[in-house]
Design an enzyme around this catalytic site. Sequence first.
Site, PDB file in Angstrom:
ATOM      1  N   LYS A  79      -8.575 -12.142  -4.138  1.00 36.77           N
ATOM      2  CA  LYS A  79      -7.286 -11.555  -3.753  1.00 36.77           C
ATOM      3  C   LYS A  79      -6.360 -12.660  -3.251  1.00 36.77           C
ATOM      4  O   LYS A  79      -6.814 -13.580  -2.541  1.00 36.77           O
ATOM      5  CB  LYS A  79      -7.520 -10.505  -2.667  1.00 36.77           C
ATOM      6  CG  LYS A  79      -6.288  -9.701  -2.261  1.00 36.77           C
ATOM      7  CD  LYS A  79      -6.661  -8.620  -1.232  1.00 36.77           C
ATOM      8  CE  LYS A  79      -5.484  -7.780  -0.803  1.00 36.77           C
ATOM      9  NZ  LYS A  79      -5.858  -6.745   0.194  1.00 36.77           N
ATOM     10  N   SER A 117      -4.395  -2.026  -0.909  1.00 40.04           N
ATOM     11  CA  SER A 117      -3.619  -3.135  -1.382  1.00 40.04           C
ATOM     12  C   SER A 117      -4.377  -4.084  -2.301  1.00 40.04           C
ATOM     13  O   SER A 117      -3.746  -4.890  -2.993  1.00 40.04           O
ATOM     14  CB  SER A 117      -3.092  -3.937  -0.184  1.00 40.04           C
ATOM     15  OG  SER A 117      -4.154  -4.504   0.541  1.00 40.04           O
ATOM     16  N   SER A 143      -8.019  -0.807   2.083  1.00 38.64           N
ATOM     17  CA  SER A 143      -7.565  -1.574   0.918  1.00 38.64           C
ATOM     18  C   SER A 143      -8.646  -2.088  -0.014  1.00 38.64           C
ATOM     19  O   SER A 143      -8.314  -2.608  -1.086  1.00 38.64           O
ATOM     20  CB  SER A 143      -6.710  -2.755   1.357  1.00 38.64           C
ATOM     21  OG  SER A 143      -5.415  -2.312   1.619  1.00 38.64           O
TER      22      SER A 143
HETATM   23  N1  GLN Z   1      -2.798   1.213   2.720  1.00 41.04           N
HETATM   24  C1  GLN Z   1      -2.928   0.798   4.084  1.00 41.04           C
HETATM   25  C2  GLN Z   1      -1.674   0.096   4.519  1.00 41.04           C
HETATM   26  O1  GLN Z   1      -0.741   0.170   3.816  1.00 41.04           O
HETATM   27  C3  GLN Z   1      -4.114  -0.105   4.232  1.00 41.04           C
HETATM   28  C4  GLN Z   1      -3.849  -1.461   3.769  1.00 41.04           C
HETATM   29  C5  GLN Z   1      -5.008  -2.395   3.926  1.00 41.04           C
HETATM   30  O2  GLN Z   1      -6.135  -1.973   4.154  1.00 41.04           O
HETATM   31  N2  GLN Z   1      -4.702  -3.669   3.859  1.00 41.04           N
HETATM   32  O3  GLN Z   1      -1.601  -0.511   5.539  1.00 41.04           O
END
Ligand code: GLN
Length: 445
Positions: free
Chosen positions: A52, A127, A151
């Site tokens: 990532k 994400s 995420s």
């Molecule tokens: N979707 C969640 C957010 O927008 C989690 C994101 C993540 O785990 N980095 O913060």
Amino acid sequence: TQAALQKIEQTDSQVKSFLTVTAEQAIDQAQKLDRLPDGNLPLLYGIPGAIKDNMCTEGIKTTCASQILANYIPPYSATAVTKLQEQNFVMVGKTNMDEFAMGSSNENSAFYPTRNPWNLERVPGGSSGGSAAAVAAGQVPFSLGSDTGGSIRQPASYCGVVGLKPTYGLVSRFGLVAYASSLDQIGPFARNVEDTAAVLQAIAGYDELDSTSANLEIPDYSAALNRDIKGLRIAMPKEYFAEGLDPAVRDRVLDAIRLLESQGAVVEEVTLPHTKYAVACYYLLAPAEASSNLARYDGVRYGVRVEADDLIDMYKQTRAKGFGAEVKRRIMLGTYALSSGYYDAYYLRAQKVRTLIKQDFDRVFEKFDVIVSPTAPTVAFKAGEQTEDPMTMYLNDIYTIPVNLAGLPGISVPCGLADGMPVGLQIIGKAFAESTILQTAHAYE
Ligand code: GLN
């Protein structure tokens, strides 16, 4: 490595999992490995993988899918990446993501959105959507993502692959670009549980460069996989099967739980009464930490700078141009929650709620070995469908966020299809009980 690069070449113009493909370096590295003498080869010898783009990779662009880091080349690698290298993996590239890991659909990438390989009209989740899609599209056998509120698990669920968020402190965060430091964890995506265990084995372990790294003996995760689950005590929290859950998703998850029961596990319903506060709690704490962490992008130390006549103006213009809308929204939310007049009412209160959420889990884990639930309330939605409504987007993580707030490990394992799209079963464990959730996931798989 050649096969992986070929697959990327064939599919990535559509899926767009990657921000950077490091084809030349990968081939060089693979050839170097080919020349090693036979014998005791490391765990990931010659296995291609993707990282990532919020993990630092020495000499290779690390953008966090943000304009503000569009030209950032780190002078060092994240510990998790170094540990994969010690096991002789071959990095084929850096994957797309929501900017600074804020989002649930990859549509917040400053560069382009990744698409779901199962159906290109749908999102891969986020994400870590690029990392999940890369595995689902067969571009790489494994990848790394990061999970602050879901995420890793949510995109794993949407893309029909396995994704594991380790216990807070198991995998070093050194070199992971910080979003919300008390919640962030790096973890693996893979096609099956066995591969997931192998990658976790490679990246777990104490690191003096991360002050929150746990100094513990790392068990052999693969050894646990084939143990049977007779007598395993499984809790089903009723709040995770309530309103908002798509009925077709619920049916697949209930089928999966029945299958575990048929192997001798004992399933009982429990309650996690503070679940309803988790999303609100997260959207105070995570933006608060983010607003502080993202203060470093000032146009001086990293990345892009917009030239202006005076210093303050340079800061303002750099940040105005460099950050996307969601990142700005969170910086504002977080700055507000931390400001002196509101700190007690918002930030401090959210910290107290976080403790209550953790205590809910502690209570259940006095009697149970694992907690099972859907990973997300729906299957992958259509691109564009939720971009106008941040609140709906935030609710994608309703079953994953509490796990980060409590610092626990969680895995998402594919459990069938609904509406032609993959559904994920989430298995949550006690702190540092990764072996147990891997074993349970393997028993299902
Ligand atoms: N979707 C969640 C957010 O927008 C989690 C994101 C993540 O785990 N980095 O913060």
